[in-house]
Design a protein around this motif. Structure first.
Motif, mmCIF file in Angstrom:
data_model
loop_
_atom_site.group_PDB
_atom_site.id
_atom_site.type_symbol
_atom_site.label_atom_id
_atom_site.label_comp_id
_atom_site.label_asym_id
_atom_site.label_seq_id
_atom_site.Cartn_x
_atom_site.Cartn_y
_atom_site.Cartn_z
ATOM 1 N N ALA A 10 0.846 -1.203 0.000
ATOM 2 C CA ALA A 10 0.000 0.000 0.000
ATOM 3 C C ALA A 10 0.875 1.244 0.000
ATOM 4 O O ALA A 10 1.442 1.619 1.036
ATOM 5 C CB ALA A 10 -0.915 -0.004 1.226
ATOM 6 N N HIS A 11 0.999 1.861 -1.172
ATOM 7 C CA HIS A 11 1.765 3.111 -1.270
ATOM 8 C C HIS A 11 0.909 4.140 -2.016
ATOM 9 O O HIS A 11 0.634 3.978 -3.206
ATOM 10 C CB HIS A 11 3.082 2.885 -2.011
ATOM 11 N N PRO A 12 0.491 5.209 -1.318
ATOM 12 C CA PRO A 12 -0.425 6.180 -1.934
ATOM 13 C C PRO A 12 0.189 6.973 -3.088
ATOM 14 O O PRO A 12 -0.547 7.520 -3.903
ATOM 15 C CB PRO A 12 -0.781 7.132 -0.778
ATOM 16 N N ARG A 18 10.970 6.101 -3.836
ATOM 17 C CA ARG A 18 12.342 5.652 -4.105
ATOM 18 C C ARG A 18 12.552 4.281 -3.476
ATOM 19 O O ARG A 18 13.128 3.386 -4.078
ATOM 20 C CB ARG A 18 13.365 6.625 -3.484
ATOM 21 N N VAL A 19 12.105 4.144 -2.227
ATOM 22 C CA VAL A 19 12.468 2.947 -1.470
ATOM 23 C C VAL A 19 11.531 1.772 -1.789
ATOM 24 O O VAL A 19 11.991 0.690 -2.169
ATOM 25 C CB VAL A 19 12.483 3.247 0.045
ATOM 26 N N HIS A 20 10.242 1.984 -1.667
ATOM 27 C CA HIS A 20 9.307 0.867 -1.911
ATOM 28 C C HIS A 20 9.369 0.361 -3.338
ATOM 29 O O HIS A 20 9.155 -0.826 -3.596
ATOM 30 C CB HIS A 20 7.884 1.263 -1.545
ATOM 31 N N TYR A 69 2.833 6.618 7.475
ATOM 32 C CA TYR A 69 2.120 7.861 7.173
ATOM 33 C C TYR A 69 1.447 8.368 8.437
ATOM 34 O O TYR A 69 0.561 7.708 8.965
ATOM 35 C CB TYR A 69 1.060 7.607 6.084
ATOM 36 N N TRP A 70 1.869 9.517 8.892
ATOM 37 C CA TRP A 70 1.298 10.085 10.119
ATOM 38 C C TRP A 70 1.223 9.041 11.222
ATOM 39 O O TRP A 70 0.167 8.805 11.794
ATOM 40 C CB TRP A 70 -0.050 10.772 9.854
ATOM 41 N N TYR A 71 2.394 8.389 11.457
ATOM 42 C CA TYR A 71 2.546 7.428 12.553
ATOM 43 C C TYR A 71 1.584 6.249 12.416
ATOM 44 O O TYR A 71 1.192 5.641 13.417
ATOM 45 C CB TYR A 71 2.354 8.114 13.918
#
Ligand SMILES: Cc1cc2nc3c(=O)[nH]c(=O)nc-3n(C[C@H](O)[C@H](O)[C@H](O)COP(=O)(O)O)c2cc1C
Length: 178
Positions: A10-12, A18-20, A69-71
């Motif tokens: 899950a990447h918005p 870069r990393v994922h 994302y936001w902890y």
């Protein structure tokens, strides 16, 4: 691999990742691994609950792969938890579908390790911030593994990202081998 591994990715904003991008590429073709990109599958956040439940049943290890994302987890992954982990299926007196499976968080964070601890800027460890995920796993009868975290992503060199990708491959292999 004896234990099939389902990676819920899950990447918005994957186009900026870069990393994922490197982590996902490194594990997507490993035998016994299903990499399921939630933002790609559900651009309108309209999650197919039955499809997701069938995927879970078919795998022994579940990995939440996402940026911090936001902890917390990104919104589509939270939505996935809200909809897919149904009472009477995932938990409750008749909900045993996930019992005995393992849940692994594989997360990246902009903040460095030193910022995540009782003396650090954020006052809490990554694992403490992930308590809702850990408690969810426990409620569903799953084993919650210690989170695997790549921290300090803002300052990572390409070589460090490549090293993290190697570490991720090793982690996924270990999980698959049990
Ligand atoms: C909306 C948003 C919220 C974020 N919240 C956090 C956070 O709470 N803690 C943290 O360490 N990093 C936070 N970050 C940084 C991301 O975790 C970091 O950019 C990401 O893990 C890098 O991976 P990528 O290159 O695959 O995008 C946030 C980034 C964005 C865009």
């Amino acid at each position: 691999m004896p234990r099939p591994v389902l990676i819920l990715f899950a990447h918005p904003s994957y186009e900026k990742s870069r990393v994922h991008r490197r982590l996902a590429r490194a594990v997507r073709d490993l035998p016994g691994v299903t990499l399921h990109d939630l933002y790609e599958a559900y651009p309108d956040h309209d999650i197919d609950v039955k499809r997701e439940q069938a995927l879970l049943v078919a795998h022994e290890v579940v990995v939440f792969q996402h940026p911090f994302y936001w902890y917390s987890v990104p919104p589509l992954l939270k939505q996935w938890m809200d909809l897919v982990l149904e009472h009477g299926w995932a938990y409750g007196s008749h909900g045993h579908a996930l019992r005995g499976k393992a849940l692994q968080v594989a997360m990246t964070a902009g903040g460095r390790d030193m910022a995540y601890g009782p003396e650090g800027f954020n006052r809490h460890t990554f694992r403490e911030f992930l308590l809702p995920v850990e408690a969810t796993a426990r409620l569903c009868g799953m084993t919650f593994n210690a989170p695997w975290v790549v921290s300090g992503t803002h300052a990572m060199t390409d070589a460090a990202i490549a090293e993290a990708a190697d570490g991720y491959v090793a982690l996924i292999r270990r999980l698959g081998e049990g």
